[in-house]
Design an enzyme around this catalytic site. Structure first.
Site, mmCIF file in Angstrom:
data_model
loop_
_atom_site.group_PDB
_atom_site.id
_atom_site.type_symbol
_atom_site.label_atom_id
_atom_site.label_comp_id
_atom_site.label_asym_id
_atom_site.label_seq_id
_atom_site.Cartn_x
_atom_site.Cartn_y
_atom_site.Cartn_z
ATOM 1 N N TRP A 124 0.834 -1.207 0.000
ATOM 2 C CA TRP A 124 0.000 0.000 0.000
ATOM 3 C C TRP A 124 0.863 1.249 0.000
ATOM 4 O O TRP A 124 0.392 2.350 -0.234
ATOM 5 C CB TRP A 124 -0.963 -0.003 1.194
ATOM 6 C CG TRP A 124 -0.342 0.263 2.557
ATOM 7 C CD1 TRP A 124 0.805 -0.278 3.059
ATOM 8 C CD2 TRP A 124 -0.840 1.145 3.581
ATOM 9 N NE1 TRP A 124 1.043 0.188 4.338
ATOM 10 C CE2 TRP A 124 0.055 1.066 4.693
ATOM 11 C CE3 TRP A 124 -1.938 1.975 3.688
ATOM 12 C CZ2 TRP A 124 -0.135 1.800 5.869
ATOM 13 C CZ3 TRP A 124 -2.133 2.707 4.863
ATOM 14 C CH2 TRP A 124 -1.233 2.615 5.925
ATOM 15 N N ASP A 125 2.151 1.073 0.267
ATOM 16 C CA ASP A 125 3.107 2.181 0.261
ATOM 17 C C ASP A 125 2.962 3.012 -1.014
ATOM 18 O O ASP A 125 3.106 4.231 -1.001
ATOM 19 C CB ASP A 125 4.548 1.637 0.327
ATOM 20 C CG ASP A 125 4.798 0.707 1.502
ATOM 21 O OD1 ASP A 125 3.835 0.053 1.941
ATOM 22 O OD2 ASP A 125 5.948 0.619 1.964
ATOM 23 N N GLU A 266 0.237 -2.693 12.360
ATOM 24 C CA GLU A 266 0.486 -4.137 12.292
ATOM 25 C C GLU A 266 0.801 -4.768 13.649
ATOM 26 O O GLU A 266 1.064 -5.964 13.726
ATOM 27 C CB GLU A 266 1.595 -4.412 11.268
ATOM 28 C CG GLU A 266 1.138 -4.028 9.863
ATOM 29 C CD GLU A 266 2.204 -4.198 8.798
ATOM 30 O OE1 GLU A 266 3.391 -4.262 9.151
ATOM 31 O OE2 GLU A 266 1.832 -4.239 7.616
ATOM 32 N N LYS A 379 2.356 0.144 16.194
ATOM 33 C CA LYS A 379 3.589 0.152 15.407
ATOM 34 C C LYS A 379 3.673 1.449 14.597
ATOM 35 O O LYS A 379 4.737 2.026 14.407
ATOM 36 C CB LYS A 379 3.552 -1.048 14.459
ATOM 37 C CG LYS A 379 4.719 -1.152 13.507
ATOM 38 C CD LYS A 379 4.569 -2.411 12.670
ATOM 39 C CE LYS A 379 5.717 -2.591 11.700
ATOM 40 N NZ LYS A 379 5.518 -3.767 10.842
ATOM 41 N N GLN A 380 2.511 1.893 14.098
ATOM 42 C CA GLN A 380 2.517 2.991 13.127
ATOM 43 C C GLN A 380 1.163 3.688 13.096
ATOM 44 O O GLN A 380 0.198 3.205 13.671
ATOM 45 C CB GLN A 380 2.838 2.431 11.747
ATOM 46 C CG GLN A 380 1.786 1.445 11.242
ATOM 47 C CD GLN A 380 2.315 0.539 10.148
ATOM 48 O OE1 GLN A 380 2.690 -0.592 10.426
ATOM 49 N NE2 GLN A 380 2.349 1.030 8.921
HETATM 50 O O1 IFM Z 1 3.578 -1.496 4.015
HETATM 51 C C1 IFM Z 1 4.466 -1.427 5.078
HETATM 52 C C2 IFM Z 1 3.697 -1.671 6.352
HETATM 53 O O2 IFM Z 1 2.733 -0.683 6.562
HETATM 54 C C3 IFM Z 1 4.637 -1.704 7.539
HETATM 55 N N1 IFM Z 1 5.661 -2.725 7.338
HETATM 56 C C4 IFM Z 1 6.449 -2.494 6.131
HETATM 57 C C5 IFM Z 1 5.569 -2.441 4.893
HETATM 58 C C6 IFM Z 1 6.425 -2.152 3.654
HETATM 59 O O3 IFM Z 1 6.989 -0.892 3.725
#
Ligand code: IFM
Length: 548
Positions: A124-125, A266, A379-380
């Site tokens: 999704w990046d 995640e 995580k994010q």
């Molecule tokens: O897409 C990301 C994910 O959101 C977090 N782990 C790494 C992936 C690739 O950059």
């Protein structure tokens, strides 16, 4: 292949070694049908031509190419600390270099072309972090990235079918067009059980299918590329909606739920009703109803083609019944939007050790994934990305309260996290906090104190994120519900910022100082309507707005 050179040199003598190399593969379009020997001959001839031209000529040609294609085409000037300018240029450099703009059968790898991490796979990046840079600056590249998703539909159909659903379910990790899902099933060792860790993303991180639809829409809204929509965009978005419609689960409360997923955060696996996922699914169905109705009314031929492929008429009826039943979580009494159905009830622990960590992922030394899932730790960015994409749905106070709640619990263990927090901090009126986050984001790959952070490759999406910090966060640019907004928020460290953008094919030059924004259109074409600091304007040549 090794080469050995031997030569005698005197002390103090300078030796210059020039090495010419090139890379061709059997997937290069211009080498299609070549035998191995023909490819070798082709590569050798190209090398001989390069050698004949000489290093200085090649260097000059390369510099001219970079100047014309990137630095003059997408100039971004920061009048502030030199490192900030360097960081945004470093980001642009990598975004240009790693994007296979020449071939719509390829997309951007999570580590670009700089390392083998994530095996070159696309996530999704692309849609959420990198695509906006290309949409606003190099729409032809953005279109190629979008076409890749369209051409990957067979793999997405296969994934949906395998899982018992309809339509297109995009792979979490994607590679060659017909590969379908390529996420590895296991990675690393669980510190508690000693077993291999299952990577659930490939199975249940399903928001990617809404992200793909969102990316296509964002491209269309900013470029007005109707040809893309007619050939690919409508079908892509409608096929995604078809998947979602089959994935929704009726609950006892009469609502439609999306259970057992991984959202953008995640660190939370097997959650129900992840806010980001549910809101974007609601958005996808809403857009699908709008576009299928519009195409039926305005483009009957295209409609019958799509109807035949997707069964649109019956689908629209279903979407209309479903859309308002989708469970959309609401802010709690403190104005915090719950990330999923359980996050706010999980155990709260002291995270200070991990917030101060020098290397990402420190929490895995103390807890395994199952335990982390039971703790209020992220995580994010998760809800924050939702606020960024569907900004107009959420009141200022909800963003503020949610930022204050989630950021202290977020370890920014993904390189995708800091930039979203930076932009959101600007949106809630705190550009200094946004600048603090931006500075950290600049260091993801450029930090000398952390020399191994890029061993597996650079963090591709973080470069799109840096552009978002500069141009969306501080520069104030946003496309909202199809409308243009430029409401800048400069941090005190910057005296001036200038950038350019393309809006429906018209090039705009934007200059921002702390109290003023000046926008010039390079060609005097159609008048442009946009919002600046809460007020709407129509302008053709130049617009100057001074802040009260
Ligand atoms: O897409 C990301 C994910 O959101 C977090 N782990 C790494 C992936 C690739 O950059």
């Amino acid at each position: 292949m090794f080469s050995k050179f031997a030569l005698e040199v005197k002390a103090g003598q300078t030796v210059v070694l020039e090495k010419f190399s090139n890379v061709y593969t059997s997937r290069d379009r211009k080498l299609e049908g070549y035998t191995h020997h023909q490819m070798q001959a082709y590569a050798l001839k190209a090398l001989q031509e390069d050698e004949a031209a000489g290093f200085d000529t090649l260097l000059a040609e390369s510099a001219t190419c970079w100047k014309e294609k990137v630095w003059d085409r997408v100039p971004i000037t920061i009048d502030g600390p030199e490192f900030d300018q360097l960081a945004i240029r470093f980001a642009q450099y990598h975004m240009q270099l790693m994007t296979p703009a020449h071939d719509n059968r390829m997309n951007i790898g999570a580590k670009g072309l700089s390392g083998e991490g994530y095996k070159g796979h696309t996530f999704w990046d692309t849609e959420i972090f990198l695509l906006p840079y290309f949409i606003f600056n190099m729409p032809e590249v953005a279109r190629s990235l979008e076409e890749y998703r369209y051409l990957s539909l067979p793999g997405a159909h296969a994934k949906a079918k395998y899982n018992g659903y309809e339509g297109a379910q995009f792979p979490w990790e994607s590679a060659w067009l017909d590969d379908g899902e390529v996420t590895p099933e296991y990675m690393g060792t669980d510190i508690v059980t000693g077993q291999l860790i299952k990577v659930w993303s490939g199975f249940i991180e399903i928001h990617i299918t809404a992200d793909v639809a969102y990316g296509a829409w964002q491209y269309y809204m900013c470029t007005g590329d109707q040809d893309f929509m007619d050939k690919y965009g409508y079908e892509l978005m409608l096929d995604c909606a078809k998947f979602w419609s089959s994935r929704l689960e009726p609950g006892e409360d009469g609502k439609l739920h999306i259970n057992d997923v991984v959202g953008p955060d995640e660190y939370k696996e097997h959650v129900d009703d992840n806010a980001f996922t549910n809101y974007l699914v609601w958005w996808t169905l809403d857009k699908a109803i709008e576009y299928s109705t519009q195409v039926e009314e305005e483009k009957p031929e295209l409609y019958s083609k799509l109807d035949e492929k997707l069964g649109l008429s019956a689908l629209r009826e279903k979407w209309t019944e479903q859309v308002n039943l989708i469970f959309l979580t609401q802010p709690n009494g403190n104005g915090v939007l719950p990330q999923d159905s359980t996050y706010l009830m999980l155990q709260d622990i002291d995270l200070s050790k991990y917030k101060k960590q020098a290397h990402v992922g420190g929490i895995y030394k103390d807890y395994n994934q199952e335990q982390i899932t039971k703790i209020q730790v992220s995580k994010q960015a998760d809800v924050m990305v939702l606020f960024l994409l569907l900004e107009e749905l959420f009141p200022h106070q909800v963003k503020l309260s949610s930022w204050d709640y989630y950021e202290p619990r977020c370890l920014h263990d993904s390189s995708l996290s800091l930039s979203t927090h930076s932009v959101l901090a600007c949106d809630i009126g705190d550009p200094e906090l946004g600048y603090e986050m931006f500075q950290k984001a600049c260091l993801i790959d450029l930090d000398n104190a952390n020399p191994h952070s890029s061993d597996a490759g650079i963090h591709a999406a973080s470069y799109g994120g840096l552009w978002q910090c500069v141009v969306w966060g501080f520069g104030g640019l946003r496309m909202l519900g199809g409308k243009l907004r430029i409401s800048p928020n400069l941090p005190v460290a910057w005296r001036k910022l200038s950038y350019t953008l393309l809006w429906k094919g018209q090039k705009l030059n934007v200059t921002v100082t702390p109290r003023m924004v000046q926008i010039n259109s390079e060609k005097q074409e159609a008048p442009i309507r946009l919002e600046v600091w809460g007020k709407e304007y129509d302008f053709q040549e130049e617009l100057i707005v001074v802040k009260n």
